[in-house]
Design a protein around this motif. Structure first.
Motif, PDB file in Angstrom:
ATOM      1  N   ARG A  99       0.830  -1.218   0.000  1.00 47.89           N
ATOM      2  CA  ARG A  99       0.000   0.000   0.000  1.00 47.89           C
ATOM      3  C   ARG A  99       0.855   1.255   0.000  1.00 47.89           C
ATOM      4  N   ALA A 100       2.041   1.181   0.554  1.00 47.90           N
ATOM      5  CA  ALA A 100       2.932   2.343   0.583  1.00 47.90           C
ATOM      6  C   ALA A 100       3.436   2.703  -0.812  1.00 47.90           C
ATOM      7  N   THR A 101       3.351   1.788  -1.760  1.00 44.81           N
ATOM      8  CA  THR A 101       3.823   2.058  -3.121  1.00 44.81           C
ATOM      9  C   THR A 101       2.715   2.534  -4.044  1.00 44.81           C
ATOM     10  N   VAL A 102       1.475   2.501  -3.599  1.00 47.34           N
ATOM     11  CA  VAL A 102       0.352   2.864  -4.466  1.00 47.34           C
ATOM     12  C   VAL A 102       0.198   4.383  -4.477  1.00 47.34           C
ATOM     13  N   LEU A 103       0.069   4.951  -5.655  1.00 45.16           N
ATOM     14  CA  LEU A 103      -0.149   6.385  -5.811  1.00 45.16           C
ATOM     15  C   LEU A 103      -1.648   6.639  -5.870  1.00 45.16           C
ATOM     16  N   GLY A 104      -2.190   7.110  -4.735  1.00 41.43           N
ATOM     17  CA  GLY A 104      -3.632   7.335  -4.687  1.00 41.43           C
ATOM     18  C   GLY A 104      -4.388   6.087  -4.306  1.00 41.43           C
ATOM     19  N   ARG A 105      -5.563   5.938  -4.885  1.00 41.76           N
ATOM     20  CA  ARG A 105      -6.421   4.796  -4.576  1.00 41.76           C
ATOM     21  C   ARG A 105      -6.018   3.596  -5.432  1.00 41.76           C
ATOM     22  N   PRO A 106      -5.922   2.400  -4.844  1.00 45.91           N
ATOM     23  CA  PRO A 106      -5.571   1.226  -5.643  1.00 45.91           C
ATOM     24  C   PRO A 106      -6.553   1.019  -6.798  1.00 45.91           C
ATOM     25  N   ILE A 107      -6.025   0.563  -7.926  1.00 43.62           N
ATOM     26  CA  ILE A 107      -6.857   0.388  -9.110  1.00 43.62           C
ATOM     27  C   ILE A 107      -7.972  -0.608  -8.858  1.00 43.62           C
ATOM     28  N   GLU A 108      -7.686  -1.660  -8.106  1.00 38.97           N
ATOM     29  CA  GLU A 108      -8.732  -2.656  -7.865  1.00 38.97           C
ATOM     30  C   GLU A 108      -9.900  -2.080  -7.071  1.00 38.97           C
ATOM     31  N   HIS A 109      -9.677  -1.025  -6.300  1.00 37.15           N
ATOM     32  CA  HIS A 109     -10.759  -0.376  -5.561  1.00 37.15           C
ATOM     33  C   HIS A 109     -11.616   0.510  -6.456  1.00 37.15           C
ATOM     34  N   ASN A 110     -11.074   0.915  -7.590  1.00 35.74           N
ATOM     35  CA  ASN A 110     -11.840   1.746  -8.518  1.00 35.74           C
ATOM     36  C   ASN A 110     -12.783   0.933  -9.388  1.00 35.74           C
ATOM     37  N   GLN A 111     -12.664  -0.391  -9.336  1.00 38.73           N
ATOM     38  CA  GLN A 111     -13.481  -1.257 -10.183  1.00 38.73           C
ATOM     39  C   GLN A 111     -14.675  -1.750  -9.391  1.00 38.73           C
ATOM     40  N   SER A 112     -15.879  -1.371  -9.809  1.00 44.18           N
ATOM     41  CA  SER A 112     -17.094  -1.771  -9.107  1.00 44.18           C
ATOM     42  C   SER A 112     -17.630  -3.060  -9.699  1.00 44.18           C
ATOM     43  N   PRO A 113     -18.125  -3.996  -8.860  1.00 48.11           N
ATOM     44  CA  PRO A 113     -18.653  -5.251  -9.386  1.00 48.11           C
ATOM     45  C   PRO A 113     -19.924  -5.022 -10.180  1.00 48.11           C
ATOM     46  N   LYS A 114     -20.156  -5.906 -11.138  1.00 48.69           N
ATOM     47  CA  LYS A 114     -21.339  -5.796 -11.982  1.00 48.69           C
ATOM     48  C   LYS A 114     -22.556  -6.316 -11.246  1.00 48.69           C
ATOM     49  N   THR A 115     -23.577  -5.505 -11.151  1.00 45.85           N
ATOM     50  CA  THR A 115     -24.823  -5.880 -10.502  1.00 45.85           C
ATOM     51  C   THR A 115     -25.962  -5.596 -11.451  1.00 45.85           C
TER      52      THR A 115
END
Length: 608
Positions: A99-115
């Motif tokens: 997490r210390a190497t991530v610039l901003g929000r992790p990319i996987e958190h920006n991906q919302s599951p399909k509902t």
């Protein structure tokens, strides 16, 4: 020109990593990036942008495979491996170290599951901006001598870097407070990886000098903590046309300054915007070089005809751009497996051009271009008139769009400078000055103030109907939009010139009138007679200065005559002489009596 496409995980990232980074070639699995670039004959990618300092990089550093994978593929620090090892040595958990190497929000958190209620949202990794010079520049670069090729590549570097700097300093915005509803300028600028390509994707290799500038989605916010976030995609997309015209303007200026060449407009499609091309380059070579372009134009004509049949009118600027992208996708050919060095490519291109048109078409190419430039400079005076530029810009943008924003005016102002200057340098900020003149004098807000439209009451104060002067021109639906826009621009330019002539005629003096400025009473200037004399008004009273001067001269002449008569009477009385009639008052020399025309070279007295 500049085209823009997004880079997303999956196919988008694979295309970037296996194709764009190796010159649009094919990179087999397991082959290193540098080895693939050497085999393809393209230089390694380099880092650009002011934002590099925030991640410990410098402009001009080579883009390594691991740096590209971390920053452009995962949104992490390009030196994340070292940072992660240091955190682990400090006792941090693997998750904390990552997490210390991530610039901003992790990319996987920006991906919302399909509902059922929401579609899956795929995060962006960056933007792929492709910078392409005009076709004749490709020809001169491919068929010219070695020095010409190096100079044109330098011009490409300078124009591209200046445009990227403008995007980073004036356009790029980042989400800021309130979930992206508020935005701010980025703190340090953009982080960009640039990859140079030499040829097109056509089945038969053709010269196409162009750069892929991959802009990272990550940027720092303007706060004291230096937090990271994602760039606003819609802000960059909205200004891509303005960036395109700025890049073309810079490239033209660099080529003209370094090679002494000039530019001329070329009409590709009747009724559409012309493109700027190098003067003196044989136009037949454009067809030889633009095999890919011809394929796109053939497909575009079919798509445009279908659009007009369905919608009932020609496509506008936005629809035309979308149709062009669709035509490019339809005609995209598979990648070639044969890879050649630039030296081998240039030899092949010269042989192909000689077989098609003979050696005369590009023999002494630089000399012909300089001779053509001399003819252009002798015929065209590269002077920018702010008033005429403003009405030209507002007419074209209004007819093409109706309602518009500032960046639409900025793009058209830069096109105007390209057409007028033909490669001569423009003063920094001149494009913004033209736009501000348009906004101040010829626009009014519409809707909630986010858009504006043309307001021509400054030119037509008695026009009771809004835009009535342009309505007959804009209703000419049989003509393409740009042709109607040029008609409207011509009408407004004629109006400005007529107003200027009326102003000059209104301020022109009566022939041979004498003007004495009131402010010069303590230090009088010599009287001026003839056509250049002006008519002035006294600032205190508003009295005509010419009439006041006439009265003053008459009074002075009468006083002089009375003095002369008194002295003569005194002398006659002293000598006992008889009194004679006093002479008529004569105006001082170098003056003209009102209502009497003086002919130069002839006496003002009676007939001899």
């Amino acid at each position: 020109m500049i085209s823009m496409s997004e880079v997303r995980p999956g196919n988008g990232w694979r295309y970037l990593f296996r194709g764009v980074m190796v010159g649009d070639g094919h990179r087999p699995a397991g082959k290193s990036l540098r080895a693939a670039q050497d085999e393809a004959g393209v230089p390694p990618g380099v880092w650009k942008g002011r934002g590099l300092a925030a991640v410990g990089l410098k402009a001009g550093d080579v883009v390594t495979e691991r740096q590209a994978e971390l920053l452009l593929g995962e949104g992490r620090h390009p030196d994340a491996d070292r940072i992660e090892r240091e955190r682990l040595a400090e006792g941090k958990s693997p998750a904390q170290a990552r997490r210390a190497t991530v610039l901003g929000r992790p990319i996987e958190h920006n991906q919302s599951p399909k509902t059922d209620k929401a579609k899956e949202r795929t995060p962006w990794l960056g933007f792929d901006l492709v910078f392409r010079p005009p076709p004749t520049a490709h020809i001169a670069w491919a068929l010219g001598d070695y020095e010409t090729r190096l100079v044109l590549e330098l011009c490409q570097d300078i124009a591209r870097d200046k445009t990227l700097a403008w995007l980073g300093e004036e356009v790029a915005e980042i989400r800021w407070k309130g979930g992206g509803k508020h935005r701010a300028r980025v703190r340090d600028g953009l982080i960009v990886a640039v990859f140079r390509h030499y040829e097109s994707r056509a089945a038969e290799s053709k010269p196409l000098l162009h750069d892929h500038a991959v802009v990272s989605i990550r940027a720092r916010r303007p706060d004291d903590k230096g937090t990271w976030g994602n760039l606003s995609a819609d802000s960059l997309m909205a200004h891509i046309v303005a960036a395109d015209t700025l890049y073309t303007l810079y490239f033209m200026e660099e080529v003209s300054a370094r090679l002494g060449w000039a530019w001329e407009p070329r009409e590709v499609t009747p009724g559409r915007r012309p493109v700027m091309e190098l003067a003196g380059i044989d136009q037949r070579l454009i067809g030889w070089q633009s095999t890919r372009r011809q394929q796109i134009e053939d497909a575009l004509s079919v798509l445009t005809a279908n659009y007009e049949k369905k919608q009932g009118h020609p496509p506008g600027e936005r629809a035309g751009y979308a149709l062009g992208c669709q035509a490019a996708d339809q005609t995209r050919s598979p990648k070639r497996t044969e890879l050649l060095s630039l030296t081998e490519l240039r030899e092949r291109w010269r042989d192909s051009a000689i077989r098609a048109y003979g050696v005369d078409v590009f023999d002494r190419l630089a000399e012909r271009a300089r001779a053509a430039a001399a003819a252009v400079w002798a015929r065209v005076r590269p002077v920018v008139d702010i008033a005429l530029a403003a009405v030209d810009v507002v007419a074209v943008v209004y007819v093409m769009r109706g309602a518009f924003k500032r960046h639409h005016l900025l793009a058209e102002a830069r096109r105007h400078l390209s057409y007028v200057l033909r490669g001569r340098p423009h003063r920094p900020g001149l494009d913004e000055q033209i736009v501000q003149a348009v906004v101040d004098d010829y626009t009014r807000p519409v809707g909630r103030g986010r858009m504006m439209t043309a307001d021509l009451r400054a030119l037509y104060p008695r026009d009771t109907e809004d835009q009535a002067v342009l309505r007959p021109l804009t209703r000419k639906r049989s003509a393409p939009p740009y042709e109607r826009a040029r008609l409207a621009a011509g009408a407004l330019a004629a109006r400005v010139n007529a107003a200027r002539r009326a102003e000059r005629l209104g301020s022109r003096p009566r022939p041979y009138a004498v003007a004495v400025p009131a402010a010069s009473r303590s230090h009088p200037r010599p009287f001026r007679t003839g056509p250049k004399a002006g008519r002035l008004l006294e600032p205190e009273t508003g009295v005509d200065a010419v009439e006041q001067t006439r009265q003053t001269l008459e009074a002075a002449a009468a006083k002089v005559a009375a003095t002369i008569q008194d002295s003569r009477r005194a002398r006659e009385a002293a000598h006992g002489l008889r009194s004679q009639p006093a002479p008529a008052a004569v105006p001082p020399p170098h003056t003209q009596q009102p209502g009497v025309q003086h002919t130069p070279g002839r006496s003002s007295g009676g007939v001899a």
